[in-house]
Design a protein around this motif. Structure first.
Motif, PDB file in Angstrom:
ATOM      1  N   MET A   1       0.828  11.423   1.726  1.00 26.63           N
ATOM      2  CA  MET A   1       1.915  10.470   1.587  1.00 26.63           C
ATOM      3  C   MET A   1       2.202   9.790   2.923  1.00 26.63           C
ATOM      4  SD  MET A   1       4.725  12.028  -0.936  1.00 26.63           S
ATOM      5  CE  MET A   1       4.077  13.470  -1.724  1.00 26.63           C
ATOM      6  N   SER A   2       2.964  10.441   3.777  1.00 26.42           N
ATOM      7  CA  SER A   2       3.302   9.939   5.104  1.00 26.42           C
ATOM      8  C   SER A   2       3.844   8.510   5.064  1.00 26.42           C
ATOM      9  CB  SER A   2       2.102  10.027   6.035  1.00 26.42           C
ATOM     10  OG  SER A   2       2.543   9.907   7.346  1.00 26.42           O
ATOM     11  N   ALA A   3       4.813   8.272   4.238  1.00 26.03           N
ATOM     12  CA  ALA A   3       5.440   6.963   4.097  1.00 26.03           C
ATOM     13  C   ALA A   3       6.631   6.849   5.047  1.00 26.03           C
ATOM     14  CB  ALA A   3       5.905   6.779   2.663  1.00 26.03           C
ATOM     15  N   ALA A  24      15.564  11.851   2.422  1.00 31.42           N
ATOM     16  CA  ALA A  24      15.453  10.390   2.385  1.00 31.42           C
ATOM     17  C   ALA A  24      14.373  10.015   1.389  1.00 31.42           C
ATOM     18  CB  ALA A  24      15.120   9.832   3.755  1.00 31.42           C
ATOM     19  N   LYS A  25      14.483   8.812   0.879  1.00 30.22           N
ATOM     20  CA  LYS A  25      13.520   8.294  -0.085  1.00 30.22           C
ATOM     21  C   LYS A  25      12.683   7.203   0.575  1.00 30.22           C
ATOM     22  CE  LYS A  25      13.443   6.255  -4.687  1.00 30.22           C
ATOM     23  NZ  LYS A  25      14.282   5.769  -5.779  1.00 30.22           N
ATOM     24  N   ALA A  26      11.395   7.185   0.253  1.00 29.64           N
ATOM     25  CA  ALA A  26      10.482   6.153   0.763  1.00 29.64           C
ATOM     26  C   ALA A  26      10.334   5.054  -0.285  1.00 29.64           C
ATOM     27  CB  ALA A  26       9.117   6.765   1.069  1.00 29.64           C
ATOM     28  N   ALA A  27       9.828   3.926   0.137  1.00 32.10           N
ATOM     29  CA  ALA A  27       9.625   2.794  -0.767  1.00 32.10           C
ATOM     30  C   ALA A  27       8.686   3.145  -1.915  1.00 32.10           C
ATOM     31  CB  ALA A  27       9.080   1.599   0.002  1.00 32.10           C
ATOM     32  N   GLY A  30       8.466   8.525  -2.785  1.00 26.78           N
ATOM     33  CA  GLY A  30       8.375   9.864  -2.215  1.00 26.78           C
ATOM     34  C   GLY A  30       9.698  10.300  -1.606  1.00 26.78           C
ATOM     35  N   ILE A  31       9.861  11.603  -1.464  1.00 29.64           N
ATOM     36  CA  ILE A  31      11.077  12.177  -0.897  1.00 29.64           C
ATOM     37  C   ILE A  31      10.706  12.944   0.358  1.00 29.64           C
ATOM     38  CG2 ILE A  31      13.044  13.724  -1.296  1.00 29.64           C
ATOM     39  CD1 ILE A  31      13.042  11.336  -3.197  1.00 29.64           C
ATOM     40  N   GLY A  32      11.421  12.678   1.456  1.00 31.62           N
ATOM     41  CA  GLY A  32      11.226  13.407   2.699  1.00 31.62           C
ATOM     42  C   GLY A  32      12.382  14.374   2.890  1.00 31.62           C
TER      43      GLY A  32
END
Length: 62
Positions: A1-3, A24-27, A30-32
């Protein structure tokens, strides 16, 4: 992922001293998840939306 993750949010169960778990959510959806005490702060757990939903379900059933 690594977004790229934006708008990190602290857990409402955070310590008053600021040590906390943040999400946090990525575009790409994905969830960090990161620990504010971790060094370097860039280290995080990256989950897909399906993995995040499974984690939340398991935590609620503890």
């Amino acid at each position: 992922m690594s977004a790229k993750y934006n708008h990190w949010r602290k857990s409402r169960y955070s310590d008053p001293n600021g040590d906390c778990v943040e999400v946090a959510k990525a575009a790409d959806g994905g969830i960090g998840v990161r620990d504010s005490k971790a060094q370097p702060p860039a280290e995080m757990l990256e989950l897909s939306r399906t993995e995040w939903a499974g984690l939340i379900t398991r935590l609620r059933n503890i």
